[in-house]
Motif scaffolding. Structure first.
Motif, PDB file in Angstrom:
ATOM      1  N   GLY A   1       0.804  -1.211   0.000  1.00  0.00           N
ATOM      2  CA  GLY A   1       0.000   0.000   0.000  1.00  0.00           C
ATOM      3  C   GLY A   1       0.840   1.266   0.000  1.00  0.00           C
ATOM      4  N   SER A   2       0.147   2.400   0.110  1.00  0.00           N
ATOM      5  CA  SER A   2       0.799   3.710   0.043  1.00  0.00           C
ATOM      6  C   SER A   2       0.323   4.604   1.180  1.00  0.00           C
ATOM      7  N   LEU A   3       1.190   5.504   1.555  1.00  0.00           N
ATOM      8  CA  LEU A   3       0.867   6.573   2.500  1.00  0.00           C
ATOM      9  C   LEU A   3       1.597   7.834   2.067  1.00  0.00           C
ATOM     10  N   ARG A   4       1.035   8.966   2.426  1.00  0.00           N
ATOM     11  CA  ARG A   4       1.690  10.247   2.162  1.00  0.00           C
ATOM     12  C   ARG A   4       1.815  11.002   3.476  1.00  0.00           C
ATOM     13  N   LEU A   5       3.046  11.279   3.865  1.00  0.00           N
ATOM     14  CA  LEU A   5       3.314  12.032   5.076  1.00  0.00           C
ATOM     15  C   LEU A   5       3.520  13.501   4.738  1.00  0.00           C
ATOM     16  N   SER A   6       3.083  14.358   5.649  1.00  0.00           N
ATOM     17  CA  SER A   6       3.299  15.797   5.510  1.00  0.00           C
ATOM     18  C   SER A   6       3.946  16.318   6.784  1.00  0.00           C
ATOM     19  N   CYS A   7       4.735  17.373   6.627  1.00  0.00           N
ATOM     20  CA  CYS A   7       5.353  18.023   7.784  1.00  0.00           C
ATOM     21  C   CYS A   7       5.349  19.515   7.522  1.00  0.00           C
ATOM     22  N   ALA A   8       4.620  20.250   8.355  1.00  0.00           N
ATOM     23  CA  ALA A   8       4.488  21.686   8.172  1.00  0.00           C
ATOM     24  C   ALA A   8       5.251  22.429   9.261  1.00  0.00           C
ATOM     25  N   ALA A   9       6.018  23.419   8.838  1.00  0.00           N
ATOM     26  CA  ALA A   9       6.755  24.268   9.769  1.00  0.00           C
ATOM     27  C   ALA A   9       5.969  25.550  10.007  1.00  0.00           C
ATOM     28  N   SER A  10       5.954  26.005  11.252  1.00  0.00           N
ATOM     29  CA  SER A  10       5.259  27.251  11.584  1.00  0.00           C
ATOM     30  C   SER A  10       6.097  28.038  12.588  1.00  0.00           C
ATOM     31  N   GLY A  11       5.779  29.335  12.687  1.00  0.00           N
ATOM     32  CA  GLY A  11       6.527  30.195  13.596  1.00  0.00           C
ATOM     33  C   GLY A  11       7.224  31.301  12.826  1.00  0.00           C
ATOM     34  N   ILE A  12       8.220  31.898  13.453  1.00  0.00           N
ATOM     35  CA  ILE A  12       8.980  32.973  12.797  1.00  0.00           C
ATOM     36  C   ILE A  12      10.044  32.307  11.920  1.00  0.00           C
ATOM     37  N   ILE A  13       9.816  32.324  10.625  1.00  0.00           N
ATOM     38  CA  ILE A  13      10.676  31.621   9.679  1.00  0.00           C
ATOM     39  C   ILE A  13      11.150  32.584   8.612  1.00  0.00           C
ATOM     40  N   PHE A  14      12.474  32.745   8.515  1.00  0.00           N
ATOM     41  CA  PHE A  14      13.027  33.575   7.455  1.00  0.00           C
ATOM     42  C   PHE A  14      13.342  32.730   6.226  1.00  0.00           C
ATOM     43  N   SER A  15      13.833  31.531   6.446  1.00  0.00           N
ATOM     44  CA  SER A  15      14.093  30.618   5.339  1.00  0.00           C
ATOM     45  C   SER A  15      14.235  29.206   5.892  1.00  0.00           C
ATOM     46  N   ILE A  16      13.994  28.236   5.013  1.00  0.00           N
ATOM     47  CA  ILE A  16      14.186  26.831   5.363  1.00  0.00           C
ATOM     48  C   ILE A  16      15.165  26.232   4.378  1.00  0.00           C
ATOM     49  N   ASN A  17      16.222  25.676   4.873  1.00  0.00           N
ATOM     50  CA  ASN A  17      17.226  25.071   3.999  1.00  0.00           C
ATOM     51  C   ASN A  17      16.920  23.577   3.835  1.00  0.00           C
ATOM     52  N   ASP A  18      17.808  22.688   4.218  1.00  0.00           N
ATOM     53  CA  ASP A  18      17.549  21.268   4.032  1.00  0.00           C
ATOM     54  C   ASP A  18      16.391  20.791   4.908  1.00  0.00           C
ATOM     55  N   MET A  19      15.580  19.901   4.345  1.00  0.00           N
ATOM     56  CA  MET A  19      14.496  19.244   5.079  1.00  0.00           C
ATOM     57  C   MET A  19      14.643  17.745   4.859  1.00  0.00           C
ATOM     58  N   GLY A  20      14.207  16.973   5.843  1.00  0.00           N
ATOM     59  CA  GLY A  20      14.382  15.530   5.685  1.00  0.00           C
ATOM     60  C   GLY A  20      13.400  14.738   6.517  1.00  0.00           C
ATOM     61  N   TRP A  21      13.332  13.464   6.188  1.00  0.00           N
ATOM     62  CA  TRP A  21      12.529  12.501   6.938  1.00  0.00           C
ATOM     63  C   TRP A  21      13.460  11.425   7.482  1.00  0.00           C
ATOM     64  N   TYR A  22      13.274  11.119   8.755  1.00  0.00           N
ATOM     65  CA  TYR A  22      14.003  10.057   9.423  1.00  0.00           C
ATOM     66  C   TYR A  22      12.990   9.068   9.975  1.00  0.00           C
TER      67      TYR A  22
ATOM     68  N   ARG B   1       8.756  19.169  -1.583  1.00  0.00           N
ATOM     69  CA  ARG B   1       8.478  20.270  -0.664  1.00  0.00           C
ATOM     70  C   ARG B   1       7.723  21.371  -1.365  1.00  0.00           C
ATOM     71  N   ASP B   2       6.952  22.110  -0.577  1.00  0.00           N
ATOM     72  CA  ASP B   2       6.246  23.293  -1.061  1.00  0.00           C
ATOM     73  C   ASP B   2       6.782  24.458  -0.235  1.00  0.00           C
ATOM     74  N   ASN B   3       7.678  25.225  -0.821  1.00  0.00           N
ATOM     75  CA  ASN B   3       8.325  26.295  -0.061  1.00  0.00           C
ATOM     76  C   ASN B   3       7.343  27.384   0.357  1.00  0.00           C
ATOM     77  N   ALA B   4       6.308  27.595  -0.436  1.00  0.00           N
ATOM     78  CA  ALA B   4       5.313  28.622  -0.087  1.00  0.00           C
ATOM     79  C   ALA B   4       4.525  28.228   1.153  1.00  0.00           C
ATOM     80  N   LYS B   5       4.411  26.926   1.386  1.00  0.00           N
ATOM     81  CA  LYS B   5       3.661  26.428   2.538  1.00  0.00           C
ATOM     82  C   LYS B   5       4.574  25.944   3.665  1.00  0.00           C
ATOM     83  N   ASN B   6       5.888  26.069   3.487  1.00  0.00           N
ATOM     84  CA  ASN B   6       6.851  25.593   4.496  1.00  0.00           C
ATOM     85  C   ASN B   6       6.587  24.135   4.864  1.00  0.00           C
TER      86      ASN B   6
END
Length: 122
Positions: free
Chosen positions: A16-37, A71-76
């Protein structure tokens, strides 16, 4: 305060399949590398996939061809599309991000989400 919140985990049958999401919130100027562990019971945490802010990706050999990070940079937000799931994919999946924020001064810090459980039954 910057927070990462994961969603999308659950119980799925092998294949089967699953789709995980991870949203960042708060005071954010930029997001560089993102990852899943992920961490399986009794095992060390391992990198599953990562993505730079330019879109370059890296995958663990065990998930190549089955998982896709994006990733969707507009949505962090970072996503992990998991297809052809196997029982050995079972574990707690956490997202991780290098985020430029303001804590007295602007600097980059590494943040972790709390994780979401993925269970693949045989």
């Amino acid at each position: 305060q910057v927070q990462l919140v994961e969603s999308g985990g659950g119980l799925v049958q092998a294949g089967g399949s699953l789709r995980l999401s991870c949203a960042a919130s708060g005071i954010i100027f930029s997001i560089n590398d993102m990852g899943w562990y992920r961490q399986a019971p009794g095992k060390q945490r391992e990198l599953v996939a990562s993505i730079t802010n330019g879109g370059s990706t890296n995958y663990a050999d065990s998930v190549k061809g089955r998982f896709t990070i994006s990733r969707d940079n507009a949505k962090n937000t970072v996503y992990l599309q998991m297809n052809s799931l196997k029982p050995e994919d079972t574990g707690v999946y956490c997202c991780n991000a290098a985020i430029e924020t303001f804590l007295g001064h602007i600097s980059e810090y590494t943040y972790w989400g709390r994780g979401t459980q993925v269970t693949v039954s045989s």
